[in-house]
Scaffold this active site. Sequence first.
Site, mmCIF file in Angstrom:
data_model
loop_
_atom_site.group_PDB
_atom_site.id
_atom_site.type_symbol
_atom_site.label_atom_id
_atom_site.label_comp_id
_atom_site.label_asym_id
_atom_site.label_seq_id
_atom_site.Cartn_x
_atom_site.Cartn_y
_atom_site.Cartn_z
ATOM 1 N N HIS A 1 67.742 49.642 42.377
ATOM 2 C CA HIS A 1 69.139 49.843 42.749
ATOM 3 C C HIS A 1 70.067 49.797 41.541
ATOM 4 O O HIS A 1 71.144 50.354 41.568
ATOM 5 C CB HIS A 1 69.580 48.782 43.762
ATOM 6 C CG HIS A 1 69.680 47.412 43.182
ATOM 7 N ND1 HIS A 1 68.580 46.631 42.948
ATOM 8 C CD2 HIS A 1 70.737 46.713 42.745
ATOM 9 C CE1 HIS A 1 68.964 45.492 42.397
ATOM 10 N NE2 HIS A 1 70.265 45.520 42.262
ATOM 11 N N CYS A 2 69.672 49.133 40.459
ATOM 12 C CA CYS A 2 70.591 48.958 39.338
ATOM 13 C C CYS A 2 70.435 50.027 38.261
ATOM 14 O O CYS A 2 71.396 50.345 37.566
ATOM 15 C CB CYS A 2 70.457 47.572 38.732
ATOM 16 S SG CYS A 2 68.783 47.124 38.280
ATOM 17 N N ILE A 3 69.262 50.603 38.109
ATOM 18 C CA ILE A 3 69.054 51.568 37.031
ATOM 19 C C ILE A 3 69.954 52.804 37.194
ATOM 20 O O ILE A 3 70.557 53.245 36.224
ATOM 21 C CB ILE A 3 67.569 51.946 36.897
ATOM 22 C CG1 ILE A 3 66.780 50.706 36.468
ATOM 23 C CG2 ILE A 3 67.363 53.067 35.886
ATOM 24 C CD1 ILE A 3 65.289 50.872 36.498
#
Length: 118
Positions: free
Chosen positions: A101-103
């Site tokens: 979810h963060c990349i």
Amino acid sequence: KFKTEEIPKLVGGVDPISGELSELVYLRGGFTSVVRVSSARVAECAKLLENTYRSVNIALVNELKLVFSRLDVDIWEVLDAAETKPFGFQRFNPGPGIGGHCIPVDPWYLSWKAKEVG
């Protein structure tokens, strides 16, 4: 391939006590490699750098796969060949996406923050 508890965890606090406490939380949680940095900001910026690096390189290899396919060049052979150099190259394979979810979000956040601070 990687066990969660063996992946180094970066920790830093907003003050010395919070940094020490966050380090203890990971150590008591069974993590074997905890790396203390000077602040929470350093830890977060390191994460932004890691995720942006991965995002850029995965996007690059996915684009190169499209170009090389049109040139009738096998991307896998190109990657194998490039990987023979013992320095200056880290392999990223083409695939359906970058995962997590963060990349996908972190590079955009970093760009926004860079513009905000000039």
